[in-house]
Design an enzyme around this catalytic site. Structure first.
Site, PDB file in Angstrom:
ATOM      1  N   CYS A   1       0.847  -1.196   0.000  1.00 35.34           N
ATOM      2  CA  CYS A   1       0.000   0.000   0.000  1.00 35.34           C
ATOM      3  C   CYS A   1       0.884   1.249   0.000  1.00 35.34           C
ATOM      4  O   CYS A   1       1.650   1.483   0.936  1.00 35.34           O
ATOM      5  CB  CYS A   1      -0.913  -0.067   1.216  1.00 35.34           C
ATOM      6  SG  CYS A   1      -1.539   1.500   1.796  1.00 35.34           S
TER       7      CYS A   1
ATOM      8  N   CYS B   1       0.967   3.403   2.974  1.00 33.24           N
ATOM      9  CA  CYS B   1       1.686   2.832   4.124  1.00 33.24           C
ATOM     10  C   CYS B   1       3.180   3.094   3.970  1.00 33.24           C
ATOM     11  O   CYS B   1       3.879   3.369   4.946  1.00 33.24           O
ATOM     12  CB  CYS B   1       1.439   1.338   4.232  1.00 33.24           C
ATOM     13  SG  CYS B   1      -0.297   0.915   4.430  1.00 33.24           S
TER      14      CYS B   1
END
Ligand code: FAD
Length: 508
Positions: free
Chosen positions: A42, A45
């Site tokens: 992600c 992230c």
């Protein structure tokens, strides 16, 4: 091979957790814990990781009252525990108390340290179960406690931080001084008239130092700030860090991911391994995070499976799985559906893990799932231009994608951005060809926005796609500038995203 790196390393002052150490570490601990559940694929992230690491450094002296941990939910071994913890989007921060109930804060990738510290303190305080034994009291003190303080506590110093009720500084200094012996820190609220009068306090915040021999003086600092108080207090005579606090971090375990062998791929081809991996990951991992599917989310799942059944150029065994699942879902009349019922529809012919080929990244956190999700939907928009899509709405595939991303895609910031683009212009799409072009141009917008950021795989830089080397006719000059020839792009897409351009290499 691709080195298996995670976003965090054992040298960061936080605990790199694994599925099987998570519960042991947290539930048998006398500390409060804040765990970041992330997915290494992600992008947000990846952007958030330096902030979380900086926070871990900033509050490393708050251990053992409070510990930070990280768990990568993209690891196959973590998927079960992440869904038990109810993690449906990334990154998610959970503050864990002693009872296992958690308070969830969804981290914004742009979050900065101070608001994160504040929301962590607030969440720990809100815990209704047992106060973590290693955590000092954070509530305001009173005249009664201060009067008897040196009789009740064997310390030389008591620092009082006078502040307004909404200030976090007092609690931060209490935690900053936790590891130091011979001193206690308490906060006093500006609304505590008795205390304010007794010490004749006129400034908030301000701090006073009381000693066991009865002296009291205002703490002289250049700025009434956390770091200035902490600096002053740590340098008082006879103040030492307690020996019971071990600051060197012993990671519970080394990261255990095994390197993946490098799979050679031709960038002008599509790979069925990527496409079937994305079926597995969406249907068995992302959808599975919702143990109850209901309302709009259930509709989103039905639409997604319906476009898969209709347009995914599957191998026969996989086509049967998709068609059965679609037929079964269409028959579901209940408004609520447990995920276990979806799982029970025979699906053994789907791949049971991910194998990234065209979407393999040079390191494990790059590419993979989001790369393949794009490819899947480009492929579906192109397949819908064939005669089998002629009676459907031109928005059939794009709406299914929009809803999938909105209700299931774990990268929540990505989903928000995508929803913004969809809300702005998706309804202007009037034909199935325009749907192909819309998705192409929005994907290029995302490429432009995130090119050069830390989530970009250095071996696969984000380009405006297709580059001239792949489709010379897609590029033309207008007034001396490069512009797209959209007709040529559409023809290129119809050839590139066609079943005859899909390789079956690496399929188990
Ligand atoms: P990707 O961008 O994933 O592309 C995959 C492949 O598609 C490329 O290798 C190329 O072959 C082809 N391709 C590239 N451009 C196009 C195009 N215009 N049309 C057709 N094919 C193309 N990451 C963020 O950091 N921030 C975000 O906001 C964000 N939003 C996202 C929204 C969605 C809906 C999705 C699916 C992903 C999002 N991501 C976001 C992830 C990001 O877009 C990439 O998927 C990820 O960084 C992996 O990049 P990649 O290099 O594999 O190429």
């Amino acid at each position: 091979g691709a080195p298996a790196l995670s976003l965090y390393s054992p040298s960061d002052p936080l605990t790199v957790l694994q599925a099987d150490t998570l519960e042991r570490s947290i539930f048998n601990s006398s500390s409060a814990w804040v765990v970041e559940f992330y997915a290494s694929w992600c992008g947000h992230c990846i952007h958030f990781a330096p902030t979380w690491r900086a926070l871990a450094n900033d509050i490393q002296e708050w251990r053992p009252a409070l510990r930070l941990g990280v768990l990568d939910c993209a690891e196959a071994s973590s998927q079960k525990v992440c869904s038990e913890f109810g993690i449906t989007g990334f990154p998610t921060l959970k503050v864990k108390g002693m009872d296992g109930a958690g308070i969830q804060i969804l981290a914004h990738s742009e979050a900065t340290l101070q608001p994160l510290r504040h929301s962590i303190i607030t969440s720990v305080e809100r815990h209704e179960d047992v106060w973590p034994p290693a955590c000092p009291p954070l509530e305001p003190t009173s005249l009664a406690e201060v009067r008897g303080f040196f009789q009740a506590n064997n310390v030389t110093y008591l620092a009082l931080i006078f502040e307004k009720a909404d200030s976090f500084m007092g609690r931060e200094v209490i935690l900053d001084m936790l590891q130091y012996e011979n001193i206690a820190v308490r906060r006093v609220l500006s609304s505590d008239e008795e205390m304010v009068k007794k010490y004749d306090v006129a400034t908030f915040p301000s701090a006073y130092l009381l000693t066991s021999n009865g002296s009291c003086s205002r703490i002289p600092v250049h700025l009434e700030e956390r770091s200035f108080y902490t600096f002053f207090l740590r340098r008082l005579p006879d103040i030492v860090r307690g020996t019971s606090y071990n600051l060197t971090v012993i990671p519970d375990t080394e990261p255990r991911t095994t390197p993946t062998p490098w799979r050679v791929a031709d960038s002008s081809k599509l790979y069925m391994a990527d496409l079937e991996s994305v079926l597995h990951y969406t249907l068995r991992v992302e959808v599975a995070r919702f143990s109850d599917l209901r309302g709009e989310r259930l509709t989103a799942l039905k639409r997604y499976v319906s476009v898969l059944a209709k347009y995914f150029p599957a191998r026969p065994s996989v086509r049967n799985v998709l068609r059965n699942l679609n037929r079964w879902l269409r028959g579901v009349k209940e408004r609520d559906l447990p995920y276990s019922a979806v799982e029970a529809v025979p699906n053994a012919r789907l791949m049971n893990r991910t194998i990234w080929v065209g979407c393999q990244g040079s390191q494990s956190q790059f590419r993979g799932y989001p790369c393949s999700l794009w490819l899947l939907f480009h492929l579906l928009t192109v397949q819908a231009t064939l005669p089998k899509g002629q009676n459907a709405s031109p928005l059939e595939v794009l709406s299914a994608m929009r809803e999938y991303v909105r209700f299931f895609f774990g990268c929540r910031d990505c989903a928000e951005h995508f929803e913004g683009m969809a809300a702005e212009s998706m309804d202007k799409v009037k034909s199935r060809d325009e749907a192909v072009v819309w998705l192409w141009s929005r994907h290029n917008r995302v490429n432009a926005r995130i090119a050069g950021t830390t989530s970009e795989d250095p071996k696969f830089p984000k380009l405006q796609w297709p580059p001239p080397s792949m489709c010379p006719a897609c590029h033309k000059k207008f007034n001396g500038q490069q512009v797209w020839d959209e007709g040529a792009v559409l023809s290129f897409f119809k050839a590139h995203f066609s079943p005859s351009n899909i390789y079956l290499d690496y399929i188990p």
